[in-house]
Design a protein around this motif. Structure first.
Motif, PDB file in Angstrom:
ATOM      1  N   ARG A  59      10.287  -3.997  -4.915  1.00  0.00           N
ATOM      2  CA  ARG A  59       8.912  -4.406  -5.496  1.00  0.00           C
ATOM      3  C   ARG A  59       8.163  -5.252  -4.635  1.00  0.00           C
ATOM      4  O   ARG A  59       7.162  -5.383  -4.036  1.00  0.00           O
ATOM      5  N   ARG A  60       9.069  -6.545  -4.451  1.00  0.00           N
ATOM      6  CA  ARG A  60       8.695  -7.573  -3.357  1.00  0.00           C
ATOM      7  C   ARG A  60       8.456  -7.007  -2.103  1.00  0.00           C
ATOM      8  O   ARG A  60       7.476  -7.463  -1.383  1.00  0.00           O
ATOM      9  N   GLN A  61       9.232  -6.277  -1.558  1.00  0.00           N
ATOM     10  CA  GLN A  61       8.952  -5.628  -0.186  1.00  0.00           C
ATOM     11  C   GLN A  61       7.578  -4.754  -0.092  1.00  0.00           C
ATOM     12  O   GLN A  61       7.019  -4.950   0.856  1.00  0.00           O
ATOM     13  N   ALA A  62       7.371  -4.247  -1.158  1.00  0.00           N
ATOM     14  CA  ALA A  62       6.075  -3.280  -1.304  1.00  0.00           C
ATOM     15  C   ALA A  62       4.952  -4.238  -1.141  1.00  0.00           C
ATOM     16  O   ALA A  62       3.950  -3.921  -0.445  1.00  0.00           O
ATOM     17  N   VAL A  63       5.244  -5.346  -2.089  1.00  0.00           N
ATOM     18  CA  VAL A  63       3.967  -6.271  -1.976  1.00  0.00           C
ATOM     19  C   VAL A  63       3.652  -7.147  -0.936  1.00  0.00           C
ATOM     20  O   VAL A  63       2.497  -7.213  -0.218  1.00  0.00           O
ATOM     21  N   LEU A  64       4.933  -7.564  -0.160  1.00  0.00           N
ATOM     22  CA  LEU A  64       4.806  -8.113   1.250  1.00  0.00           C
ATOM     23  C   LEU A  64       4.134  -7.139   2.261  1.00  0.00           C
ATOM     24  O   LEU A  64       3.254  -7.416   3.181  1.00  0.00           O
ATOM     25  N   GLN A  65       4.674  -5.880   2.351  1.00  0.00           N
ATOM     26  CA  GLN A  65       3.904  -4.755   3.056  1.00  0.00           C
ATOM     27  C   GLN A  65       2.410  -4.645   2.763  1.00  0.00           C
ATOM     28  O   GLN A  65       1.577  -4.622   3.730  1.00  0.00           O
ATOM     29  N   ARG A  66       1.835  -4.677   1.471  1.00  0.00           N
ATOM     30  CA  ARG A  66       0.670  -4.440   1.221  1.00  0.00           C
ATOM     31  C   ARG A  66      -0.215  -5.779   1.773  1.00  0.00           C
ATOM     32  O   ARG A  66      -1.341  -5.421   2.464  1.00  0.00           O
ATOM     33  N   ARG A  67       0.436  -6.873   1.707  1.00  0.00           N
ATOM     34  CA  ARG A  67      -0.189  -8.147   2.213  1.00  0.00           C
ATOM     35  C   ARG A  67      -0.432  -8.090   3.722  1.00  0.00           C
ATOM     36  O   ARG A  67      -1.408  -8.405   4.214  1.00  0.00           O
ATOM     37  N   LEU A  68       0.598  -7.758   4.303  1.00  0.00           N
ATOM     38  CA  LEU A  68       0.498  -7.655   5.850  1.00  0.00           C
ATOM     39  C   LEU A  68      -0.623  -6.672   6.260  1.00  0.00           C
ATOM     40  O   LEU A  68      -1.101  -6.799   7.302  1.00  0.00           O
ATOM     41  N   SER A  69      -0.404  -5.285   5.579  1.00  0.00           N
ATOM     42  CA  SER A  69      -1.464  -4.498   5.774  1.00  0.00           C
ATOM     43  C   SER A  69      -2.932  -5.010   5.717  1.00  0.00           C
ATOM     44  O   SER A  69      -3.734  -4.634   6.632  1.00  0.00           O
ATOM     45  N   ALA A  70      -3.188  -5.562   4.545  1.00  0.00           N
ATOM     46  CA  ALA A  70      -4.578  -6.506   4.391  1.00  0.00           C
ATOM     47  C   ALA A  70      -4.672  -7.403   5.354  1.00  0.00           C
ATOM     48  O   ALA A  70      -5.816  -7.457   5.845  1.00  0.00           O
ATOM     49  N   MET A  71      -3.989  -8.141   5.725  1.00  0.00           N
ATOM     50  CA  MET A  71      -3.881  -9.056   6.943  1.00  0.00           C
ATOM     51  C   MET A  71      -4.105  -8.564   8.174  1.00  0.00           C
ATOM     52  O   MET A  71      -5.394  -8.855   9.015  1.00  0.00           O
ATOM     53  N   GLU A  72      -3.544  -7.329   8.467  1.00  0.00           N
ATOM     54  CA  GLU A  72      -4.036  -6.696   9.755  1.00  0.00           C
ATOM     55  C   GLU A  72      -5.411  -5.959   9.751  1.00  0.00           C
ATOM     56  O   GLU A  72      -6.078  -6.011  10.816  1.00  0.00           O
ATOM     57  N   LYS A  73      -6.003  -5.311   8.728  1.00  0.00           N
ATOM     58  CA  LYS A  73      -7.038  -5.039   8.500  1.00  0.00           C
ATOM     59  C   LYS A  73      -8.027  -5.899   8.549  1.00  0.00           C
ATOM     60  O   LYS A  73      -9.425  -5.776   9.405  1.00  0.00           O
ATOM     61  N   GLY A  74      -7.863  -7.149   7.901  1.00  0.00           N
ATOM     62  CA  GLY A  74      -8.849  -8.310   8.111  1.00  0.00           C
ATOM     63  C   GLY A  74      -9.034  -8.780   9.562  1.00  0.00           C
ATOM     64  O   GLY A  74      -9.949  -9.264  10.010  1.00  0.00           O
ATOM     65  N   LYS A  75      -7.800  -8.767  10.235  1.00  0.00           N
ATOM     66  CA  LYS A  75      -8.186  -9.153  11.542  1.00  0.00           C
ATOM     67  C   LYS A  75      -8.720  -8.125  12.475  1.00  0.00           C
ATOM     68  O   LYS A  75      -9.580  -8.617  13.538  1.00  0.00           O
ATOM     69  N   LEU A  76      -8.562  -6.834  12.190  1.00  0.00           N
ATOM     70  CA  LEU A  76      -9.319  -5.934  12.991  1.00  0.00           C
ATOM     71  C   LEU A  76     -10.839  -6.123  12.607  1.00  0.00           C
ATOM     72  O   LEU A  76     -11.488  -5.817  13.500  1.00  0.00           O
ATOM     73  N   GLN A  77     -11.194  -6.181  11.460  1.00  0.00           N
ATOM     74  CA  GLN A  77     -12.711  -6.397  10.997  1.00  0.00           C
ATOM     75  C   GLN A  77     -13.276  -7.695  11.782  1.00  0.00           C
ATOM     76  O   GLN A  77     -14.513  -7.716  12.167  1.00  0.00           O
ATOM     77  N   ARG A  78     -12.527  -8.726  11.656  1.00  0.00           N
ATOM     78  CA  ARG A  78     -13.179  -9.949  12.314  1.00  0.00           C
ATOM     79  C   ARG A  78     -13.251  -9.672  13.779  1.00  0.00           C
ATOM     80  O   ARG A  78     -14.271 -10.100  14.368  1.00  0.00           O
ATOM     81  N   SER A  79     -12.394  -8.863  14.360  1.00  0.00           N
ATOM     82  CA  SER A  79     -12.414  -8.862  15.773  1.00  0.00           C
ATOM     83  C   SER A  79     -13.445  -7.729  16.125  1.00  0.00           C
ATOM     84  O   SER A  79     -14.261  -8.028  17.113  1.00  0.00           O
ATOM     85  N   GLY A  80     -14.093  -6.794  15.289  1.00  0.00           N
ATOM     86  CA  GLY A  80     -14.980  -6.033  15.109  1.00  0.00           C
ATOM     87  C   GLY A  80     -16.264  -6.784  15.132  1.00  0.00           C
ATOM     88  O   GLY A  80     -17.214  -6.463  15.933  1.00  0.00           O
TER      89      GLY A  80
END
Length: 242
Positions: A183-204
């Motif tokens: 479960r912890r790994q899944a939460v970390l994975q979701r956070r990393l995915s959210a951070m990557e999406k945020g970076k992409l939106q900021r760069s856009g």
């Protein structure tokens, strides 16, 4: 035919074979367990099997002898002959013995019920299958143990129950730890995915801002150049007039 008559007949046949110098192709082989254990009041099977090169005849005989522990005397407790089992009706096994063998299947086993401490001793199985009567008998030693006291049984059951409970708890802990880790790994994975999406939106967004600022800067530069040209126009006309 009585057991004594059968034995006498077998002895005469053996003497005749010895006198004629005739011997079977191979001796009969008898097999039993070396040791058997039982508790007081329970039942035990004394297995006896045999192998003979001859066809199982109607004259086959199976005999069980018993020698009590610490005794030198051997007594006959069972005899099978002419297709009939004969259990000793005098000794201590007369009402506790059962014939479960089948000579056609090369089985001469017996069962002793309601074991007693006096049943400790050596049991001998002997098989004759005329004309195959030469062979060695086989012995099995019976050990009759006292029953386990009830309190010991309760303690043993408690110990076994405690061990099983401990094993169950350990298994549950392992599964719970594994579940929390996943479960912890899944939460970390979701956070990393959210951070990557945020970076992409900021760069856009930064790219869109830059693309929007470039035409404005170009417009400002063009406007400045046109203003300079307008200011420098009258001087040029004066020069022309001169």
């Amino acid at each position: 035919m009585s057991p004594r008559a059968t034995r006498h007949r077998l002895l005469l046949l053996a003497g005749l074979v010895a006198a004629l110098g005739v011997s079977p192709v191979s001796p009969i082989h008898v097999y039993t367990q070396r040791e058997v254990y039982g508790t007081v009041g329970s039942r035990v099977t004394l297995s006896c099997s045999f192998w003979s090169s001859e066809w199982i005849s109607d004259d086959i005989s199976i005999t069980w002898h018993f020698q009590a522990e610490g005794s030198r005397d051997t007594i006959s407790i069972f005899h099978y002959a002419q297709g009939q089992p004969y259990i000793d009706d005098v000794g201590s096994f007369k009402e506790r013995m059962e014939w479960v063998g089948n000579p056609r299947r090369r089985d001469g086993s017996i069962v002793i019920h309601s074991l007693e401490p006096t049943d400790n001793g050596t049991f001998t199985c002997d098989v004759k299958n005329p004309p195959d009567i030469v062979g060695k008998s086989s012995q099995v030693t019976l050990y009759v143990l006292e029953k386990v006291p009830t309190r010991y049984g309760v303690v043993l059951g408690s110990v076994i129950g405690g061990v099983l409970l401990l094993v169950a708890v350990l298994v549950a802990l392992v599964y719970a730890t594994r579940y929390c880790w996943q479960r912890r790994q899944a939460v970390l994975q979701r956070r990393l995915s959210a951070m990557e999406k945020g970076k992409l939106q900021r760069s856009g967004k930064d790219g869109s801002k830059r693309s929007r600022q470039a035409p404005v800067l170009y417009a400002m530069l063009d406007h400045g150049r046109s203003a300079k040209k307008a200011k420098g126009g009258p001087g040029d006309s004066r020069k022309d007039k001169k």
